[in-house]
Design an enzyme around this catalytic site. Structure first.
Site, PDB file in Angstrom:
ATOM      1  N   LYS A 173      54.590  29.302  -5.782  1.00  0.00           N
ATOM      2  CA  LYS A 173      54.492  28.448  -6.977  1.00  0.00           C
ATOM      3  C   LYS A 173      55.327  29.048  -8.119  1.00  0.00           C
ATOM      4  O   LYS A 173      56.070  28.342  -8.802  1.00  0.00           O
ATOM      5  CB  LYS A 173      53.019  28.379  -7.386  1.00  0.00           C
TER       6      LYS A 173
ATOM      7  N   LEU B 146      41.702  18.283 -22.082  1.00  0.00           N
ATOM      8  CA  LEU B 146      42.875  17.435 -21.822  1.00  0.00           C
ATOM      9  C   LEU B 146      42.665  16.550 -20.593  1.00  0.00           C
ATOM     10  O   LEU B 146      41.908  16.884 -19.688  1.00  0.00           O
ATOM     11  CB  LEU B 146      44.142  18.277 -21.652  1.00  0.00           C
TER      12      LEU B 146
ATOM     13  N   GLU C 299      44.574  14.412 -17.440  1.00  0.00           N
ATOM     14  CA  GLU C 299      45.816  14.318 -16.686  1.00  0.00           C
ATOM     15  C   GLU C 299      46.520  13.033 -17.113  1.00  0.00           C
ATOM     16  O   GLU C 299      45.882  12.020 -17.388  1.00  0.00           O
ATOM     17  CB  GLU C 299      45.525  14.274 -15.182  1.00  0.00           C
TER      18      GLU C 299
ATOM     19  N   ALA D  99      35.305  -1.612 -16.117  1.00  0.00           N
ATOM     20  CA  ALA D  99      34.620  -1.658 -14.818  1.00  0.00           C
ATOM     21  C   ALA D  99      35.657  -1.601 -13.704  1.00  0.00           C
ATOM     22  O   ALA D  99      36.798  -2.018 -13.880  1.00  0.00           O
ATOM     23  CB  ALA D  99      33.808  -2.942 -14.725  1.00  0.00           C
TER      24      ALA D  99
ATOM     25  N   GLY E 266      37.061   8.983 -10.412  1.00  0.00           N
ATOM     26  CA  GLY E 266      37.446   9.997  -9.434  1.00  0.00           C
ATOM     27  C   GLY E 266      38.107  11.144 -10.166  1.00  0.00           C
ATOM     28  O   GLY E 266      37.878  11.357 -11.349  1.00  0.00           O
TER      29      GLY E 266
ATOM     30  N   CYS F 190      37.723  16.285 -11.987  1.00  0.00           N
ATOM     31  CA  CYS F 190      36.808  16.751 -13.038  1.00  0.00           C
ATOM     32  C   CYS F 190      35.483  16.001 -13.101  1.00  0.00           C
ATOM     33  O   CYS F 190      34.421  16.602 -12.936  1.00  0.00           O
ATOM     34  CB  CYS F 190      37.506  16.669 -14.385  1.00  0.00           C
TER      35      CYS F 190
ATOM     36  N   LYS G 113      43.936   7.852 -10.917  1.00  0.00           N
ATOM     37  CA  LYS G 113      44.185   7.006 -12.090  1.00  0.00           C
ATOM     38  C   LYS G 113      45.697   6.937 -12.269  1.00  0.00           C
ATOM     39  O   LYS G 113      46.425   7.688 -11.597  1.00  0.00           O
ATOM     40  CB  LYS G 113      43.483   7.560 -13.338  1.00  0.00           C
TER      41      LYS G 113
HETATM   42  C1  UGA Z   1      38.620  14.095 -17.591  1.00  0.00           C
HETATM   43  C2  UGA Z   1      38.232  13.988 -19.081  1.00  0.00           C
HETATM   44  O1  UGA Z   1      38.558  12.684 -19.562  1.00  0.00           O
HETATM   45  C3  UGA Z   1      38.992  15.042 -19.909  1.00  0.00           C
HETATM   46  O2  UGA Z   1      38.563  14.998 -21.262  1.00  0.00           O
HETATM   47  C4  UGA Z   1      38.690  16.432 -19.326  1.00  0.00           C
HETATM   48  O3  UGA Z   1      39.373  17.468 -20.020  1.00  0.00           O
HETATM   49  C5  UGA Z   1      39.121  16.450 -17.869  1.00  0.00           C
HETATM   50  O4  UGA Z   1      38.392  15.428 -17.135  1.00  0.00           O
HETATM   51  C6  UGA Z   1      38.767  17.818 -17.319  1.00  0.00           C
HETATM   52  O5  UGA Z   1      37.584  18.159 -17.280  1.00  0.00           O
HETATM   53  O6  UGA Z   1      39.699  18.602 -17.023  1.00  0.00           O
HETATM   54  P1  UGA Z   1      40.707  13.258 -16.119  1.00  0.00           P
HETATM   55  O7  UGA Z   1      40.014  13.849 -14.935  1.00  0.00           O
HETATM   56  O8  UGA Z   1      42.153  13.522 -16.314  1.00  0.00           O
HETATM   57  O9  UGA Z   1      39.998  13.772 -17.478  1.00  0.00           O
HETATM   58  O10 UGA Z   1      40.506  11.696 -16.023  1.00  0.00           O
HETATM   59  P2  UGA Z   1      39.899  10.522 -16.942  1.00  0.00           P
HETATM   60  O11 UGA Z   1      40.949   9.944 -17.785  1.00  0.00           O
HETATM   61  O12 UGA Z   1      38.649  10.978 -17.608  1.00  0.00           O
HETATM   62  O13 UGA Z   1      39.513   9.458 -15.811  1.00  0.00           O
HETATM   63  C7  UGA Z   1      38.546   9.772 -14.813  1.00  0.00           C
HETATM   64  C8  UGA Z   1      38.271   8.612 -13.897  1.00  0.00           C
HETATM   65  O14 UGA Z   1      37.534   7.597 -14.561  1.00  0.00           O
HETATM   66  C9  UGA Z   1      39.528   7.916 -13.333  1.00  0.00           C
HETATM   67  O15 UGA Z   1      39.336   7.726 -11.948  1.00  0.00           O
HETATM   68  C10 UGA Z   1      39.580   6.594 -14.074  1.00  0.00           C
HETATM   69  O16 UGA Z   1      40.193   5.579 -13.330  1.00  0.00           O
HETATM   70  C11 UGA Z   1      38.092   6.311 -14.272  1.00  0.00           C
HETATM   71  N1  UGA Z   1      37.790   5.416 -15.413  1.00  0.00           N
HETATM   72  C12 UGA Z   1      38.106   5.764 -16.689  1.00  0.00           C
HETATM   73  C13 UGA Z   1      37.140   4.210 -15.179  1.00  0.00           C
HETATM   74  O17 UGA Z   1      36.818   3.871 -14.025  1.00  0.00           O
HETATM   75  N2  UGA Z   1      36.836   3.407 -16.242  1.00  0.00           N
HETATM   76  C14 UGA Z   1      37.134   3.732 -17.522  1.00  0.00           C
HETATM   77  O18 UGA Z   1      36.828   2.948 -18.440  1.00  0.00           O
HETATM   78  C15 UGA Z   1      37.802   4.945 -17.738  1.00  0.00           C
END
Ligand code: UGA
Length: 427
Positions: A36, A154, A156, A253, A258, A261, A321
């Site tokens: 890496k 943060l 992704e 919805a 997924g 995190c 996502k």
């Molecule tokens: C998440 C948190 O949002 C961050 O604040 C945190 O820092 C990060 O985990 C971590 O712990 O490192 P992330 O895993 O990048 O971030 O993804 P999200 O944007 O939170 O989305 C998570 C999932 O929820 C995705 O599968 C997305 O499609 C889904 N989602 C999101 C929904 O199904 N509906 C929504 O309204 C929003």
């Protein structure tokens, strides 16, 4: 300017290293994975994250950002060391802290002059205390270090923006004076500081992700009820969003949450609660709704196609996502597994997704992926899918079912092309 060492060259480590070097610090990001590091030193960015490659390039050229596998050497040269290693799920449902223990060993071995250690990795309550005790037990003099819990929030896909403009900086510490050094590190970043204990900071991180997961499971359960009453969940979400106590975010919805995190952190918090004989009723429900969300979509597909055996299904979207190549705990992958178990032939298209552990036929072109399909399932809400040419979709498919797993497509437009649109909680 400070000499900073970041342990771990994953999403959090790379983004933090790039942003801190941008703020003017001299940063070395270390990782024991030599391959890496070699790739990073060749200018290859090992994760897909919009804007990260440009930031890394610029700071490498300015000699502010380096990558090295010499973990001990670089720790010994640093004023501040950030722990940004992975904490994947353990088989029992807690967190696997192997990489944290390795980082702790390296710190105990390497620190020669006073160093402030910041834990950015997501760790269960009690872990920072455990790190501090381990460092002392391994013979590191307390005059040579202080430890601060500084969890990362943060996302992704928007990692750089989130690091530059966080809505808070959480600092868990035993001596409140340490916040002054943290403020020098993050000089230039304007955010309120939340000061608390080690465990307070660890809990804020889990509480944040658990609350986001709860919002998603809430809206998904509501969407099921809306389906039964022929109500549009989009209208309901819009109605909820106007109330500042609820807010507009995380009320979409779909197939469920997924990623690396939310699923892991809900389970880890549940596990931490059970360790102390607290039964987490709500967290269990949040998880169960998320897991069963796939069944809702399978039922909808069965309703449209009657029998799923030997049906050809196209899935658009594999990443968990949009704007990431990450497929860890992706709802799209879980859906594909279920479709395959039901006897479907699945082919998939995704603009960026990395290899998945599930075997799925990947097609390189959006429209070629539709050839001969009975149904199209939209599993990730990439912009490209929202802007699809539905006349072309209709032409390429054998059948006419469009199952929108993210409620992200304009149903009227799709229907106007003689296609059958199916969402969740959508009229
Ligand atoms: C998440 C948190 O949002 C961050 O604040 C945190 O820092 C990060 O985990 C971590 O712990 O490192 P992330 O895993 O990048 O971030 O993804 P999200 O944007 O939170 O989305 C998570 C999932 O929820 C995705 O599968 C997305 O499609 C889904 N989602 C999101 C929904 O199904 N509906 C929504 O309204 C929003």
């Amino acid at each position: 300017m400070m000499n900073v060492c970041v342990i771990g060259a994953g999403y959090v480590g790379l983004t933090t290293a790039a942003v801190l070097s941008d703020l003017g610090h001299k940063v070395c990001c270390v990782d024991k994975n030599q391959e890496k590091i070699e790739r990073l030193n060749r200018g290859e960015v090992t994760v897909y994250e919009p804007g990260l490659d440009e930031k890394i390039d610029r700071n490498r050229l300015a000699d502010r950002l380096h990558f090295s596998e010499k973990v001990s050497e670089k720790i010994s040269e640093a004023d501040i060391t950030l722990i940004a290693v992975g904490t994947p799920p353990s088989p029992e449902g807690g967190s696997d802290l192997t990489a944290i223990d390795e980082a702790t060993d390296a710190l105990a071995r390497s620190i020669r002059n006073y160093t402030l250690i910041l834990t950015k990795s997501t760790v269960p309550p009690g872990t920072n205390e455990r790190i501090e005790q381990a460092l002392l037990k391994k013979g590191l003099d307390h005059a040579l270090f202080d430890l601060v819990s500084n969890p990362e929030f943060l996302r992704e896909g928007t990692a750089i923006e989130d690091t530059l403009h966080p809505n808070k900086i959480v600092v868990g510490m035993k001596n409140r004076g340490l916040v002054d050094t943290v403020k020098i590190l993050y000089r230039g970043i304007d955010a309120p500081y939340i000061m608390t204990t080690f465990e307070g900071a660890e809990m804020i991180k889990y509480a944040s992700n658990a609350f986001l997961a709860t919002k998603i499971s809430f809206i998904n359960e509501l969407a099921r009820i809306c389906d039964a009453y022929n109500v549009d969940i989009g209208d309901v979400a819009a109605g909820l969003a106007t109330d500042p106590r609820i807010g507009p975010h995380f009320l979409s919805a779909g197939l469920g949450y997924g990623g690396s995190c939310l699923p892991k952190d809900v389970s880890a918090l549940e596990y931490a609660a059970l360790q102390k004989q607290v039964v987490p009723v709500l967290l269990d429900a949040v998880k169960r709704i998320n897991q069963s969300q796939i069944d809702v979509y399978i039922k909808k597909l069965e309703h449209e196609l009657l029998n799923l055996r030997d049906r050809q299904i196209t899935v658009w979207g594999l990443s968990f996502k949009p704007n990431t190549d990450d497929t860890r705990s992706s709802a799209a992958i879980r859906l594909i597994k279920r479709l395959s178990e039901k006897g479907c032939h699945v082919q998939a298209y995704d603009p960026e997704a990395s290899e998945t552990e599930t075997e799925v036929v990947r097609i390189e072109d959006l429209y070629d992926s539709l050839e001969g399909s009975d149904a199209l399932v939209i599993a990730t809400d990439w912009d490209q899918f929202k802007q699809a040419d539905w006349a072309e979709v209709k032409k390429r498919m054998k059948g006419n079912v469009i199952l929108d797993g993210r409620n992200c497509i304009n149903a009227q437009v799709v229907r106007s092309h003689d296609l059958c649109y199916v969402g969740v909680g959508r009229r």
